[in-house]
Design a protein around this motif. Sequence first.
Motif, PDB file in Angstrom:
ATOM      1  N   UNK A  17     -23.295  69.928  14.800  1.00 57.30           N
ATOM      2  CA  UNK A  17     -24.670  69.631  15.227  1.00 57.30           C
ATOM      3  C   UNK A  17     -24.938  68.141  15.429  1.00 57.30           C
ATOM      4  N   UNK A  18     -24.280  67.272  14.644  1.00 60.71           N
ATOM      5  CA  UNK A  18     -24.541  65.832  14.760  1.00 60.71           C
ATOM      6  C   UNK A  18     -23.783  65.168  15.896  1.00 60.71           C
ATOM      7  N   UNK A  19     -22.823  65.883  16.510  1.00 59.64           N
ATOM      8  CA  UNK A  19     -22.056  65.322  17.605  1.00 59.64           C
ATOM      9  C   UNK A  19     -20.685  65.955  17.723  1.00 59.64           C
ATOM     10  N   UNK A  20     -19.734  65.216  18.296  1.00 55.98           N
ATOM     11  CA  UNK A  20     -18.371  65.736  18.419  1.00 55.98           C
ATOM     12  C   UNK A  20     -17.435  64.828  17.630  1.00 55.98           C
ATOM     13  N   UNK A  21     -16.324  65.439  17.191  1.00 54.17           N
ATOM     14  CA  UNK A  21     -15.325  64.671  16.460  1.00 54.17           C
ATOM     15  C   UNK A  21     -14.128  64.402  17.366  1.00 54.17           C
ATOM     16  N   UNK A  22     -13.604  63.191  17.228  1.00 54.97           N
ATOM     17  CA  UNK A  22     -12.499  62.724  18.054  1.00 54.97           C
ATOM     18  C   UNK A  22     -11.262  62.560  17.196  1.00 54.97           C
ATOM     19  N   UNK A  23     -10.114  62.853  17.787  1.00 57.13           N
ATOM     20  CA  UNK A  23      -8.846  62.648  17.088  1.00 57.13           C
ATOM     21  C   UNK A  23      -8.450  61.182  17.220  1.00 57.13           C
ATOM     22  N   UNK A  24      -8.607  60.431  16.112  1.00 53.64           N
ATOM     23  CA  UNK A  24      -8.277  59.007  16.116  1.00 53.64           C
ATOM     24  C   UNK A  24      -6.922  58.753  15.483  1.00 53.64           C
ATOM     25  N   UNK A  25      -6.054  59.742  15.541  1.00 53.74           N
ATOM     26  CA  UNK A  25      -4.659  59.621  15.089  1.00 53.74           C
ATOM     27  C   UNK A  25      -4.579  59.077  13.661  1.00 53.74           C
ATOM     28  N   UNK A  26      -4.124  57.844  13.474  1.00 54.59           N
ATOM     29  CA  UNK A  26      -3.910  57.292  12.132  1.00 54.59           C
ATOM     30  C   UNK A  26      -5.199  57.153  11.323  1.00 54.59           C
ATOM     31  N   UNK A  27      -6.373  57.135  11.986  1.00 53.41           N
ATOM     32  CA  UNK A  27      -7.645  57.005  11.272  1.00 53.41           C
ATOM     33  C   UNK A  27      -8.292  58.348  10.980  1.00 53.41           C
ATOM     34  N   UNK A  28      -7.671  59.428  11.416  1.00 53.53           N
ATOM     35  CA  UNK A  28      -8.246  60.755  11.215  1.00 53.53           C
ATOM     36  C   UNK A  28      -9.263  61.091  12.292  1.00 53.53           C
ATOM     37  N   UNK A  29     -10.199  61.978  11.963  1.00 48.11           N
ATOM     38  CA  UNK A  29     -11.232  62.362  12.915  1.00 48.11           C
ATOM     39  C   UNK A  29     -12.447  61.449  12.772  1.00 48.11           C
ATOM     40  N   UNK A  30     -13.018  61.068  13.925  1.00 48.58           N
ATOM     41  CA  UNK A  30     -14.152  60.144  13.946  1.00 48.58           C
ATOM     42  C   UNK A  30     -15.302  60.778  14.715  1.00 48.58           C
ATOM     43  N   UNK A  31     -16.508  60.609  14.187  1.00 52.97           N
ATOM     44  CA  UNK A  31     -17.697  61.173  14.827  1.00 52.97           C
ATOM     45  C   UNK A  31     -18.148  60.335  16.018  1.00 52.97           C
ATOM     46  N   UNK A  32     -18.415  61.002  17.107  1.00 51.32           N
ATOM     47  CA  UNK A  32     -19.143  60.418  18.232  1.00 51.32           C
ATOM     48  C   UNK A  32     -20.517  61.069  18.202  1.00 51.32           C
ATOM     49  N   UNK A  33     -21.570  60.353  17.733  1.00 54.53           N
ATOM     50  CA  UNK A  33     -22.901  60.957  17.567  1.00 54.53           C
ATOM     51  C   UNK A  33     -23.414  61.588  18.853  1.00 54.53           C
ATOM     52  N   UNK A  34     -24.238  62.621  18.686  1.00 50.73           N
ATOM     53  CA  UNK A  34     -24.725  63.361  19.853  1.00 50.73           C
ATOM     54  C   UNK A  34     -25.450  62.457  20.844  1.00 50.73           C
TER      55      UNK A  34
END
Length: 276
Positions: A17-34
Amino acid sequence: MVKIGQRALLVIVREKPMGVFLDAENLGEILLPRREMPKEWGIGAVVDVFIYLDSEDRLVATMQHPRAMPGEFAKLRCVALTEVGAFLEWGLPKDLLVPFREQKMRMEVGKDYLVKILVDEKSGRLMATTRIARHIDLEPVEYTTGQEVDLIMYGKTPMGYKAIVNGMHTGMIYENEVFQNISLGEKLKGYVTMIRVDGKIDICLQAPRKERVDDLEKQIMGELVARGGFWAINDKSPADEIYEELGVSKRTFKQTIGALLKKRIITQTEAGIRLN
């Protein structure tokens, strides 16, 4: 490797609901806010984002572009003062912190400051500093006389203006070589005139001498033709008049007039110069 404080092309892997998550490889998953999401997207799509820490030190992505990247210098406006330091507006949802220890002089809201943007190695937080001298002249000087360089003006002394050269070194433009208004933080093109023993660089704002003289010869001859063969200006004219008319120093003007006299293209009198 994906790093904080850099842009990266990342794949959308899931939605919340807050946005989409991106695969940032070595940093894990990162939120891109809606509010930051592109109008058209899908799982598996690739987005170009900037990665930083939000106000709660959580990794977050944005599609916006900061006004300058870490490692770069920029003139930014102070928009807030807090118990931890000053904050600058730099084009992202989270303003940029300048800790008190990184302020050469205490900052004031509404004023612009030249800063260098940094990534704190321990915390990963983005911040800025006004302590410019700490971050230049760290690399060997490798310039040649006449080389064109990028300048950022950062200081004024009785001798002239101090400039950051190509984002790495200190340069000086002497007061008697400046014939235009200059503001601190302004970006200009310049030319190397000398490398001093201490590694500092002397700079001028005009093109190298031979090129300047050749171009100026053509300009003066064109003006003489347009004025009917006579121009009420000579090497005794005030420096500010010469700069207003031709945009060059009196020294450069005199060199050019001398070259034209030697070639017998013009003659000079107390009243001015004339085409032969």
